[in-house]
Structure formats: structure tokens, C-alpha cells
Scaffold this motif. Structure first.
Motif, PDB file in Angstrom:
ATOM      1  N   THR A  95       0.637  -1.319  -0.074  1.00 13.35           N
ATOM      2  CA  THR A  95      -0.109  -0.168  -0.043  1.00 13.35           C
ATOM      3  C   THR A  95       1.034   1.184   0.058  1.00 13.35           C
ATOM      4  O   THR A  95       1.814   1.385   0.699  1.00 13.35           O
ATOM      5  N   CYS A 138      -3.475   9.938  -4.252  1.00 19.46           N
ATOM      6  CA  CYS A 138      -4.218   8.727  -4.506  1.00 19.46           C
ATOM      7  C   CYS A 138      -3.578   7.830  -3.589  1.00 19.46           C
ATOM      8  O   CYS A 138      -2.335   7.986  -3.024  1.00 19.46           O
ATOM      9  N   VAL A 139      -4.170   6.687  -3.340  1.00 19.97           N
ATOM     10  CA  VAL A 139      -3.632   5.609  -2.646  1.00 19.97           C
ATOM     11  C   VAL A 139      -3.502   4.261  -3.493  1.00 19.97           C
ATOM     12  O   VAL A 139      -4.522   4.097  -4.169  1.00 19.97           O
ATOM     13  N   GLU A 181      -2.980   0.452  -3.714  1.00 17.00           N
ATOM     14  CA  GLU A 181      -3.091  -0.976  -3.312  1.00 17.00           C
ATOM     15  C   GLU A 181      -2.628  -2.031  -4.485  1.00 17.00           C
ATOM     16  O   GLU A 181      -3.476  -2.041  -5.272  1.00 17.00           O
ATOM     17  N   ALA A 224     -15.695   6.671   0.409  1.00 16.32           N
ATOM     18  CA  ALA A 224     -14.382   6.391   1.153  1.00 16.32           C
ATOM     19  C   ALA A 224     -14.824   6.044   2.587  1.00 16.32           C
ATOM     20  O   ALA A 224     -15.472   6.386   3.400  1.00 16.32           O
ATOM     21  N   ASP A 239     -10.726   3.910   6.889  1.00 14.71           N
ATOM     22  CA  ASP A 239      -9.542   3.895   6.685  1.00 14.71           C
ATOM     23  C   ASP A 239      -8.763   4.317   5.423  1.00 14.71           C
ATOM     24  O   ASP A 239      -7.841   5.258   5.423  1.00 14.71           O
ATOM     25  N   MET A 240      -9.450   4.498   4.415  1.00 13.98           N
ATOM     26  CA  MET A 240      -9.194   5.018   3.164  1.00 13.98           C
ATOM     27  C   MET A 240      -9.439   6.619   3.342  1.00 13.98           C
ATOM     28  O   MET A 240      -8.368   7.214   2.745  1.00 13.98           O
ATOM     29  N   LEU A 278      -6.234   9.258   2.685  1.00 17.28           N
ATOM     30  CA  LEU A 278      -6.434  10.361   1.491  1.00 17.28           C
ATOM     31  C   LEU A 278      -6.359  11.746   2.227  1.00 17.28           C
ATOM     32  O   LEU A 278      -6.551  12.702   1.604  1.00 17.28           O
ATOM     33  N   CYS A 281     -15.266   8.776  -4.259  1.00 17.75           N
ATOM     34  CA  CYS A 281     -13.783   8.662  -4.615  1.00 17.75           C
ATOM     35  C   CYS A 281     -13.929   7.925  -5.943  1.00 17.75           C
ATOM     36  O   CYS A 281     -15.029   7.157  -6.204  1.00 17.75           O
ATOM     37  N   VAL A 305     -12.478   5.137  -8.194  1.00 21.51           N
ATOM     38  CA  VAL A 305     -11.442   3.898  -7.968  1.00 21.51           C
ATOM     39  C   VAL A 305     -11.230   3.245  -9.214  1.00 21.51           C
ATOM     40  O   VAL A 305     -12.116   2.947 -10.168  1.00 21.51           O
ATOM     41  N   THR A 332      -7.073   4.583  -5.609  1.00 18.08           N
ATOM     42  CA  THR A 332      -8.366   5.463  -5.034  1.00 18.08           C
ATOM     43  C   THR A 332      -7.724   6.856  -5.206  1.00 18.08           C
ATOM     44  O   THR A 332      -6.946   7.290  -4.367  1.00 18.08           O
TER      45      THR A 332
END
Length: 239
Positions: free
Chosen positions: A129, A140-141, A143, A186, A189-190, A194, A202, A204, A222
Motif C-alpha cells: 500500500t 491517491c492511494v 493498493e 471512502a 481507513d481510506m 487520503l 472517490c 477507483v 483510489t
């Protein structure tokens, strides 16, 4: 005063651009009024006005009648039919890029990994991650799963200093890719990663890639929904 204007123009422009690109002045920040900037730099208001006009044309600021000038919210674009480099996306916005590896784990494929990556149960995978930044803001994140059966060298790669997407593009030729795009709210945790509120809309983008050896990687990006757009260019189907 007139003779100094060209130099002052570039100095004011560089100062303001620097504050925006570095994130010191984030999106939505109101810039000082032109009369105040003119006093600060000991120049004519016309010189400041020209700077503000140039910044507005480049998309860095938005000028609102009677309200002032504000740093714009950057809007990134990704091509749906291409594999883009996140760093290139960020730099296209004239913002500084950085990333942080938040988690990295080598394991045997879970039931979810088998489904996402299309590998056999027990296949060794690398799960990561990352958070990518544009200036000081989260962009952005990421994964990602990497199939270590087909990309064993990924296990010893230094993903703390090189983003996994960049490493894969350079090291592993791919032959086929698949994109899936959806909108989500979201989860907590997300949202935390962010820097947004829980439930924020969001975008994805999920992608899988294959080479001649088989599955290579599965990744989910994301993005905060108000900062990203997807673009596809296509031609009419043959009749």
C-alpha cells in the motif's frame, strides 16, 4: 520603476508559483490582493495584474470578481486505454511529487488474492500500500499485488525509494491490461490515508496486467473524486 518591471514580473511570478507548487498555498487559498502585492514588491499594480493574468492562464489560480484570486483545485486526467505513471500525472499539474510506502508484505495468496490476481492458491505474492502526494496533499492511494511466481525479483526491490508502478514499467514488459472503473464512498481507513472525510466520493481505477508468463500485477488506485478525471480517445468501429 518601468525599467525594473520585467525583473520584478519574473520574481513575483516565481515566488507565487513556488508557494503554490510546494503546497504552502493549498487549493482554495486566497492570494493577497493586488494592491497588497504591489506594496510588498514596491512595484506598480499593473505589474502585479500581469502576473495574476499569467497565473490564471496557466490554470494555477482562479480570479473571482469582487472576491480575489484563489489557488485552483488541480484536476488530473488519466487515459483509460494507457498505463500511466502517477508521478507524471502529478507533475503535469505543476506540483511536486512524492510517495510513501505504508505497508509491504510477502505472503501466500489469500482467497481474495487468488480472485484478484488470477493465480493458484498458495502462490507467493507481494502486497503493498502506497500513498502518492501532489505537493503536500494526498493525490491517491495505491493498493497493489505482485505475482512473485512471475516477477521474483520484486521481492528484493527497494519500493521505499521507487514506486512499484514505475519499477514494473521499467522491469517487466506487459502484453495485456484490463481496467475497471467505479465510484465509491471512502471508508474510514481510506479517508484517513487520503486526508478526506469518511464517505467522500472517490474514483477507483483497478487494473490487471499480464505478460507471456501469465498474471503480473493487480492494482487499485483510489482518488478523491473531485480531483481526477478519466479520458478515452477512440475512433468509430469499422462497419
Amino acid at each position: 520603476m518601468i525599467g525594473r518591471d520585467p525583473t520584478l514580473h519574473q520574481r513575483i511570478l516565481s515566488d507565487i508559483e513556488g508557494k503554490i507548487v510546494s503546497g504552502e498555498w493549498p487549493p482554495g487559498h486566497r492570494l493577497p490582493f493586488e494592491v497588497d502585492l504591489a506594496a510588498q514588491y514596491d512595484c506598480s499594480r499593473m505589474t502585479v495584474n500581469k502576473v495574476m493574468t499569467q497565473l490564471a492562464k496557466s490554470g494555477l489560480i482562479e480570479r473571482r470578481k469582487k472576491s480575489g484570486s484563489f489557488v485552483t483545485q488541480p484536476q488530473a486526467q488519466s487515459a483509460v486505454l494507457e498505463i500511466n505513471d502517477i508521478e507524471a500525472e502529478v507533475r503535469s499539474l505543476n506540483l511536486a511529487y512524492s510517495f510513501a510506502l505504508k505497508r509491504s508484505e510477502t505472503r501466500k495468496a489469500t482467497a481474495a488474492d487468488v480472485r484478484l490476481l488470477e493465480v493458484s492458491p498458495g502462490t507467493r505474492v507481494l502486497s503493498m500500500t502506497c500513498v502518492h502526494f501532489a505537493g503536500t496533499r494526498q493525490f491517491c492511494v495505491e493498493e497493489r499485488l505482485i505475482n512473485l511466481a512471475n516477477v521474483p525479483e520484486a521481492e528484493t526491490a527497494d519500493f521505499a525509494s521507487l514506486p512499484p508502478g514505475q519499477w514494473l514499467i521499467r522491469q517487466v514488459p506487459w502484453s495485456t491490461a484490463e481496467h475497471r472503473i467505479r465510484a465509491v464512498s471512502a471508508p474510514a481507513d481510506m479517508a484517513s490515508m487520503l486526508g478526506i472525510s469518511k464517505g467522500t466520493a472517490c474514483l477507483v481505477v483497478e487494473r490487471r496486467t499480464w505478460s507471456g508468463l501469465g498474471p503480473i500485477t493487480q492494482v487499485r488506485f483510489t482518488y478523491p473524486g473531485d480531483t481526477h478525471a478519466l479520458v478515452a480517445r477512440f475512433t468509430p468501429a469499422s462497419q
